[in-house]
Design a protein around this motif. Structure first.
Motif, PDB file in Angstrom:
ATOM      1  N   PRO A  43       0.819  -1.223  -0.023  1.00 22.17           N
ATOM      2  CA  PRO A  43       0.295   0.113  -0.046  1.00 22.17           C
ATOM      3  C   PRO A  43       0.716   1.239  -0.040  1.00 22.17           C
ATOM      4  O   PRO A  43       0.310   2.527  -0.375  1.00 22.17           O
ATOM      5  CB  PRO A  43      -1.033  -0.307   1.241  1.00 22.17           C
ATOM      6  CG  PRO A  43       0.000  -1.025   2.217  1.00 22.17           C
ATOM      7  CD  PRO A  43       0.507  -1.941   1.133  1.00 22.17           C
ATOM      8  N   ILE A  47      -1.164   3.512  -2.693  1.00 20.53           N
ATOM      9  CA  ILE A  47      -1.740   4.605  -2.147  1.00 20.53           C
ATOM     10  C   ILE A  47      -1.309   6.031  -2.976  1.00 20.53           C
ATOM     11  O   ILE A  47      -2.343   6.942  -3.194  1.00 20.53           O
ATOM     12  CB  ILE A  47      -1.906   4.582  -0.789  1.00 20.53           C
ATOM     13  CG1 ILE A  47      -2.807   3.452  -0.184  1.00 20.53           C
ATOM     14  CG2 ILE A  47      -2.312   5.846  -0.127  1.00 20.53           C
ATOM     15  CD1 ILE A  47      -2.720   3.409   1.298  1.00 20.53           C
ATOM     16  N   VAL A  51      -3.763   8.177  -5.351  1.00 12.80           N
ATOM     17  CA  VAL A  51      -4.144   9.443  -5.038  1.00 12.80           C
ATOM     18  C   VAL A  51      -3.678  10.573  -5.873  1.00 12.80           C
ATOM     19  O   VAL A  51      -4.398  11.571  -6.161  1.00 12.80           O
ATOM     20  CB  VAL A  51      -3.904   9.713  -3.384  1.00 12.80           C
ATOM     21  CG1 VAL A  51      -4.116  11.195  -3.058  1.00 12.80           C
ATOM     22  CG2 VAL A  51      -4.620   8.625  -2.399  1.00 12.80           C
ATOM     23  N   ALA A 325      -7.118   2.429  -6.760  1.00 14.43           N
ATOM     24  CA  ALA A 325      -7.900   2.479  -5.235  1.00 14.43           C
ATOM     25  C   ALA A 325      -8.627   1.313  -5.321  1.00 14.43           C
ATOM     26  O   ALA A 325      -8.441   0.583  -4.017  1.00 14.43           O
ATOM     27  CB  ALA A 325      -8.572   3.910  -5.233  1.00 14.43           C
ATOM     28  N   ALA A 328      -6.233  -1.313  -4.476  1.00 12.62           N
ATOM     29  CA  ALA A 328      -5.643  -1.156  -2.849  1.00 12.62           C
ATOM     30  C   ALA A 328      -6.376  -1.643  -1.932  1.00 12.62           C
ATOM     31  O   ALA A 328      -5.984  -2.166  -1.009  1.00 12.62           O
ATOM     32  CB  ALA A 328      -5.032   0.221  -2.748  1.00 12.62           C
ATOM     33  N   VAL A 329      -7.663  -1.424  -2.031  1.00 14.41           N
ATOM     34  CA  VAL A 329      -8.727  -1.887  -0.831  1.00 14.41           C
ATOM     35  C   VAL A 329      -9.201  -3.335  -0.885  1.00 14.41           C
ATOM     36  O   VAL A 329      -9.959  -3.638  -0.102  1.00 14.41           O
ATOM     37  CB  VAL A 329      -9.844  -0.922  -0.795  1.00 14.41           C
ATOM     38  CG1 VAL A 329      -9.407   0.720  -0.544  1.00 14.41           C
ATOM     39  CG2 VAL A 329     -10.805  -0.644  -1.838  1.00 14.41           C
TER      40      VAL A 329
END
Length: 367
Positions: A43, A47, A51, A325, A328-329
């Motif tokens: 991450p 991240i 972002v 994203a 990542a989640v």
């Protein structure tokens, strides 16, 4: 041949993000760290990468694609070189985060540059191939990292550094001069919002569940690490095989219909993975999911590069931010369900993937 550097650059970013997963044991020994500490490097890359893409495309369009991409490649090369020789986990985490930042200025600008390079009639084919290459990078990163890591984990980063330097010598051309500089607010549209929702749900529910497939292969069928890498690679191979044909289908039948067909295929197959009776069946289904995913991203990526004509990279980068994203989640979303019941993990992922159709359906465009 003119498009080859774009595809290699599109592969480099996702590969660099996912390659560390297979190197956890080696990095744990090299830094005398815990598994959790080394896992945090994943991450740490993804991240900032996700972002920063909210604004990186617009910044790149304003400053010039050629200059920004060349700078980002050189930065990525230096950071990869530093990652190979950094002495501590803390330093490695910082370098990984900076690598994610550098790559945020590559992916959307490369896709925008590719879209400008090809003719309108070949846009679907080119963008479909780019999407397939990125999907292949996510899926093949564990296999490639494992092969290089078998000799020395540092080779993973030294190879990336050399590739980035070579690509820095072949940056995309700047677009034609515009009457006014691209603005970030130009991407704040309903269309970009719908595409961002589709990108997030499709990645979190399909491409991002590779880790879940690996866990299922190990837990349910006791598949070893090498064969798990081969099994996971099937998804990327499928995308590579169908990528260009998926792009051709987009050019022929339209962006939205092709995306919807891909979503239907992928989401239905993901649900069935929780009840696969054998590792062979699991691998075959995952391969078929990769075929469906190629259709999804061929359509979504073409829609993204066309969404904001005055700020092509800006619109693309926002959609890409939500896509990664979702990647990542995904572990945070599906592991708790999987631990409760493996079938629930895949069921949840399949349902979320299916909701991508709700974001795509309103985006009907002329054939």
């Amino acid at each position: 041949m003119r498009t080859l550097p774009f595809y290699i650059g599109g592969f480099l970013g996702p590969f660099g993000g996912g390659v560390v997963a297979v190197l956890v044991p080696q990095l744990r020994d090299a830094f005398d760290a815990t598994t959790a500490g080394v896992a945090a490097t994943i991450p740490a890359y993804l991240i900032p990468f996700a972002v920063l893409q909210l604004v990186s495309g617009t910044i790149g369009e304003r400053l010039g694609r050629r200059r920004v991409v060349r700078t980002a490649y050189f930065a990525y090369a230096l950071l990869s070189l530093a990652a190979a020789f950094v002495p501590s986990l803390g330093g490695f985490l910082v370098i990984r985060a900076l690598q994610g930042c550098a790559n945020a200025f590559l992916t959307p600008l490369l896709l925008a540059g590719l879209a400008d390079l090809v003719s309108a009639r070949q846009l679907g084919r080119a963008v479909g191939t780019f999407a397939a290459v990125q999907t292949a990078a996510v899926a093949l990163a564990p296999l490639g990292g494992g092969l290089l890591g078998a000799f020395d984990w540092r080779l993973v980063f030294l190879v990336q550094s050399a590739v980035a330097v070579a690509l820095a010598l072949m940056p995309p051309a700047d677009p034609e001069k515009r009457d006014e500089a691209p603005r970030l607010r130009a991407v704040l549209t309903r269309r970009v919002g719908l595409l961002s929702g589709a990108a997030f749900t499709a990645y979190a529910g399909v491409t991002g569940i590779g880790f879940l497939v690996a866990v299922e292969a190990a837990d349910a069928f006791s598949v070893g690490s090498i064969m798990r890498g081969v099994l996971l690679a099937g998804f990327g191979v499928a995308g590579m095989l169908l990528g260009r044909a998926a792009g051709d289908a987009v050019d022929r039948f339209g962006r939205v219909p092709v995306s919807l067909v891909g979503i239907a295929i992928s989401s239905a197959l993901v649900v069935t993975m929780g009840i696969a009776p054998s590792p062979l069946a699991l691998g075959a289904i995952w391969f078929a999911v990769g075929l469906g995913s190629a259709l999804v991203w061929a359509g979504i990526n073409v829609l993204a590069v066309e969404a904001v004509p005055g700020n092509r990279a800006g619109g693309t980068s926002v959609v890409s931010a939500f896509k990664f994203a979702g990647n990542a989640v995904a572990p945070l979303m599906w592991l708790p369900l999987y631990h409760a019941d493996p079938r629930l993990g895949f069921l949840g992922a399949g349902i979320l993937a299916a909701t991508a159709a709700l974001f795509i359906a309103p985006l009907r465009v002329a054939r």
